[in-house]
Design an enzyme around this catalytic site. Structure first.
Site, PDB file in Angstrom:
ATOM      1  N   ASP A 477      54.990  22.769  52.531  1.00 31.92           N
ATOM      2  CA  ASP A 477      55.234  21.414  53.039  1.00 31.92           C
ATOM      3  C   ASP A 477      56.195  20.636  52.131  1.00 31.92           C
ATOM      4  O   ASP A 477      56.426  21.009  50.971  1.00 31.92           O
ATOM      5  CB  ASP A 477      53.872  20.701  53.123  1.00 31.92           C
ATOM      6  CG  ASP A 477      53.794  19.704  54.267  1.00 31.92           C
ATOM      7  OD1 ASP A 477      54.850  19.299  54.773  1.00 31.92           O
ATOM      8  OD2 ASP A 477      52.672  19.328  54.638  1.00 31.92           O
ATOM      9  N   CYS A 525      57.498  23.536  56.571  1.00 33.43           N
ATOM     10  CA  CYS A 525      56.958  22.315  57.160  1.00 33.43           C
ATOM     11  C   CYS A 525      57.514  21.156  56.347  1.00 33.43           C
ATOM     12  O   CYS A 525      57.733  21.282  55.146  1.00 33.43           O
ATOM     13  CB  CYS A 525      55.429  22.350  57.066  1.00 33.43           C
ATOM     14  SG  CYS A 525      54.630  20.853  57.635  1.00 33.43           S
ATOM     15  N   ASP A 547      54.504  17.053  63.448  1.00 38.28           N
ATOM     16  CA  ASP A 547      53.135  16.590  63.202  1.00 38.28           C
ATOM     17  C   ASP A 547      52.533  16.016  64.471  1.00 38.28           C
ATOM     18  O   ASP A 547      51.345  15.704  64.499  1.00 38.28           O
ATOM     19  CB  ASP A 547      53.121  15.521  62.096  1.00 38.28           C
ATOM     20  CG  ASP A 547      52.927  16.137  60.731  1.00 38.28           C
ATOM     21  OD1 ASP A 547      52.676  17.358  60.661  1.00 38.28           O
ATOM     22  OD2 ASP A 547      53.039  15.406  59.723  1.00 38.28           O
TER      23      ASP A 547
HETATM   24  C1  DGJ Z   1      52.137  17.170  56.704  1.00 35.91           C
HETATM   25  C2  DGJ Z   1      52.049  18.370  57.596  1.00 35.91           C
HETATM   26  O1  DGJ Z   1      53.038  18.323  58.573  1.00 35.91           O
HETATM   27  C3  DGJ Z   1      50.657  18.442  58.181  1.00 35.91           C
HETATM   28  O2  DGJ Z   1      50.587  19.496  59.098  1.00 35.91           O
HETATM   29  C4  DGJ Z   1      49.688  18.628  57.065  1.00 35.91           C
HETATM   30  O3  DGJ Z   1      49.920  19.851  56.431  1.00 35.91           O
HETATM   31  C5  DGJ Z   1      49.823  17.488  56.077  1.00 35.91           C
HETATM   32  N1  DGJ Z   1      51.172  17.313  55.644  1.00 35.91           N
HETATM   33  C6  DGJ Z   1      48.942  17.706  54.895  1.00 35.91           C
HETATM   34  O4  DGJ Z   1      49.116  16.772  53.935  1.00 35.91           O
END
Ligand code: DGJ
Length: 726
Positions: A477, A525, A547
């Site tokens: 992420d 991500c 998200d």
């Molecule tokens: C942002 C991501 O896009 C979510 O899916 C999740 O992993 C959160 N961060 C967790 O903090």
């Protein structure tokens, strides 16, 4: 031949199956003559003519040379009279900012070499790929420019990048160094782009090109949710199935610029590459600079054809590793099930239940490390939180493994929380500018990945966990954009290099990790799709698309993403209803229909839903296991756009045309509308197809001519069809 050199005409022609791209050398200038449908190998000199339209623009070489402002140039630079935006700008030791590159030589070789330290398309064994290297020199400025073109014959793809080498014995500065320019002799084109924001990424916008400059860009230190690093130009009448379309995609994950300029003479210049705003790169004597790669594709069968070509190219010749071709595991991510609120017992309960539903991979998202009960601490401290998981990852793994599943975890490696042991020990490791406050985003700072010690720390922290062999999947992420972009180690004169050096550092780290752990599936991500780009795809074959996991919102997001990126790259999960982001209530069938067009999984608590929904999960997991291969490698057809209509529809047809999976979702009910039917595409006209759920039989001709009849009258309802050749 992919690269044809006509010596008499001093013309270089690149050919793919369906397109040609022609350049010509005149007085040392490298002119752009043509990009479009395939041409014969012959002299096309007539395609260049000068109208002599001075309009206050200068002629080169006194008054005898060409008016640079009025001709098509292959890689335009600033300073000698071309007043359109340049692809490059060089600042010399004497302060002048002129670059005048003239042709010296060129070579052609089979295959394609990797780009040093940057993600790029590659040739597989047996692919027909040739690389053209054109060397140009600015004799006065003592700078060499090498332009690279790799021609992927069967894919209808040409990749481009440029390398600058300082030949002088003094330092020079690159003020702009883009990857590709294309001069069109017309401006009556539409421009298609993706725009968006967090939870609404990659929305499609199409507009006629205007005079002046249209710029899509990011200076955020990430390709971003806001714009995506590609642009498409097409005729105003180009549709999904017919007409010309030109696509330019940047293989890069950081700040970028993609622009088109409608000129005073009714022409257009497209540029794509590193964002020149805030960019500067010091070239020491003898040093070189390599731009990221741009991928160019021409389609004469509409936007659908353009997407098919990009999808195939990115799937086969950009994504790497064992998951490139493998069906992706059916995963259940626990983020929307628990957020930060889990412990060993809760994970066990979810795991035991998931195994019974056919889930193959269970992902523990944010919150398993440090003391992270919310998002305000612990990033950087990649040590298991024993308060939540007293038996460590080992105990979790044992149970998951016993249940026949694999374990995945979340990292946000590029970040550090000010409240973390890492930050307390190394405050200098964050990007910052001395004497200025450090702006936080989601209570976090960005680590300085230009530094080798930071890269090594991250490699070791992650590798220590992956080395145990317990982890099969990593979600990587990145949850804020850059501010106060400064590095403690870099010389003051090099601070403008940080945004790009950061990505060189990130790519180096990723290369080490994916090489050391080839069996781990990495998913990119960035708050969903804030870094959904071709650069990340080189290291991670899938990205969490958004998200926003709401099926109705995902229709536009996934539709927009599909312009360039293949379904296999888009992670799409069935989440709970009502949806956590929008509150929309949708039935399981609709959530499944939408999530199936991606790398599939669930984002919900299976212990908290009805037995009926659990049964639906069992059946859908089995369906994806059966059809995941077709969905990943088949041709994706955008059939009805959710941007134009109160519904959306698409299909995926296997390459042998034996299977077609099609989906339709009604997004808004209108009273007393006409009968609805959905003509399909890409089937065998003479074959018969049986629809699996209804048992009805149609000919391919019927399905493509009249289409399938739709009987839906309730909002957010959907239909999923599976047609199989009989
Ligand atoms: C942002 C991501 O896009 C979510 O899916 C999740 O992993 C959160 N961060 C967790 O903090």
């Amino acid at each position: 031949m992919s690269v044809y050199f006509n010596k008499e005409a001093a013309q270089i022609q690149l050919n793919t199956t369906g397109s040609s791209y022609v350049m010509q050398i005149r007085d040392g200038l490298l002119l752009h003559l043509y990009w479009g449908p395939r041409l014969d190998d012959r002299d096309h000199s007539y395609m260049h003519w000068e109208q002599g339209r001075a309009a206050f623009s200068c002629r080169m070489e006194g008054c005898t040379g060409p008016i640079l402002d009025d001709i098509r140039l292959e890689y335009p630079t600033w300073g000698r009279g071309d007043n359109r935006s340049p692809a490059a700008e060089v600042i010399h030791p004497n302060g002048s900012n002129i670059a005048d590159f003239r042709y010296v030589s060129h070579t052609v070789a089979d295959g394609k070499a990797p780009l040093c330290g940057l993600p790029a398309m590659y040739a597989n064994a047996g692919d027909d790929v040739q690389t053209l290297e054109i060397t140009l020199e600015d004799k006065v400025g003592e700078m060499r420019l090498t332009l690279f073109y790799s021609v992927f014959y069967e894919l209808d793809i040409i990749t481009r990048h440029a390398v600058f080498t300082n030949l002088s014995d003094e330092e020079a500065i690159l003020g702009a160094a883009l990857s590709a320019a294309v001069d069109f002799d017309r401006a009556d084109l539409d421009i298609i782009t993706n725009y968006g924001t967090h939870c609404a990424e990659r929305q499609i916008e199409r507009a006629p090109l205007r005079r002046g400059k249209t710029v899509l860009s990011s200076r955020r230190g990430a390709s971003s949710h806001v714009h995506n690093p590609f642009l498409i130009l097409c005729d105003s009448e180009t549709s999904e199935t017919a007409g010309s379309a030109y696509g330019l995609v940047l293989v890069y994950s950081g700040s970028f610029s993609a622009s088109v300029e409608g000129t005073q003479f009714g022409a257009a210049r497209a540029l794509i590459g590193l964002n020149p705003e805030g960019f500067g790169w010091m070239l020491e004597p003898g040093a070189s600079f390599t731009t990221p790669e741009a991928v160019l594709c021409f389609s004469d069968d509409g936007l659908g054809g353009l997407s098919h070509r990009f999808h195939k190219a990115f799937r086969r010749n950009l994504c790497r590793g064992k998951f490139r071709d493998a069906r992706r595991p059916v995963l259940l991510n626990m983020w929307e099930a628990c957020y930060f609120g889990f412990d060993e017992a809760r994970i066990k309960k979810i795991a035991d239940c998931s195994a019974d539903l056919g889930v193959e991979l269970l992902v523990i998202d944010d919150g398993w490390f440090g003391r992270r009960d919310t998002d305000n601490c612990s990033l950087g401290d990649w040590v298991v939180d024993r308060r939540k998981l007293p038996g460590g990852l080992e105990a979790v793994y044992e149970n998951i493994h016993k249940n026949g599943m694999q374990l995945g975890i979340w990292f946000e490696p590029e970040m550090v929380s000010p409240d973390s042991d890492l930050y307390r020990a190394h405050p200098d490791w964050a990007l910052h500018i001395p004497d200025r406050p450090r702006s936080e985003g989601r209570h976090q700072l960005i680590l300085d990945l230009t530094r080798q010690d930071v890269q090594d720390y991250l490699y070791d922290s992650i590798a220590d966990i992956l080395k145990t062999g317990m982890i099969s999947y990593v979600k990587w992420d990145f949850n804020r954009n850059m501010a106060e972009v400064g590095s403690a180690l870099l010389d003051a004169r090099r601070q403008c290099e940080i945004p790009h050096r950061y990505y060189l550092g990130l790519y180096a780290l990723l290369e080490r990790l994916v090489t050391a752990f080839p069996d781990v599936l990495f998913e990119s991500c960035s708050g969903g799709g804030g870094r959904f780009d071709a650069g990340m795809l080189y290291y991670m074959p899938q990205t969490w698309t958004s998200d926003n996991s709401d099926a109705i919102e995902r229709l536009k997001i996934q539709y927009g993403t599909s312009l360039v990126y293949p379904l296999s790259a888009m992670s799409a999960h069935v989440s709970a209803s009502p949806n956590h982001q929008t509150g929309h209530v949708t039935d399981f069938a609709t959530r499944l229909t939408v999530a199936l067009t991606g790398s599939f999984g669930y984002e919900l608590d299976p212990t908290a839903i009805s037995e009926e929904e659990r049964q639906a999960i069992r059946e859908s997991a089995a369906l994806f296991k059966e059809l995941g291969g077709v969905l990943a490698e088949g041709d994706y057809h955008r059939l009805i756009s959710p941007y134009d209509k109160d519904c959306a529809a698409w299909s995926v047809v296997s390459s042998d045309k034996r299977v077609c999976v099609a989906g339709f979702v009604l997004t808004h009910v209108r009273m007393y509308g006409p009968n609805q039917r959905l003509p399909l595409r890409g089937l065998e006209p003479d074959a018969n197809y049986k629809e699996r759920f209804s048992g009805r039989i149609f000919s391919g001709r019927e399905l493509m001519g009249f289409g399938i009849d739709i009987h839906l009258s309730l909002e957010y309802k959907s239909i999923l069809w599976i047609f199989e050749k009989i």
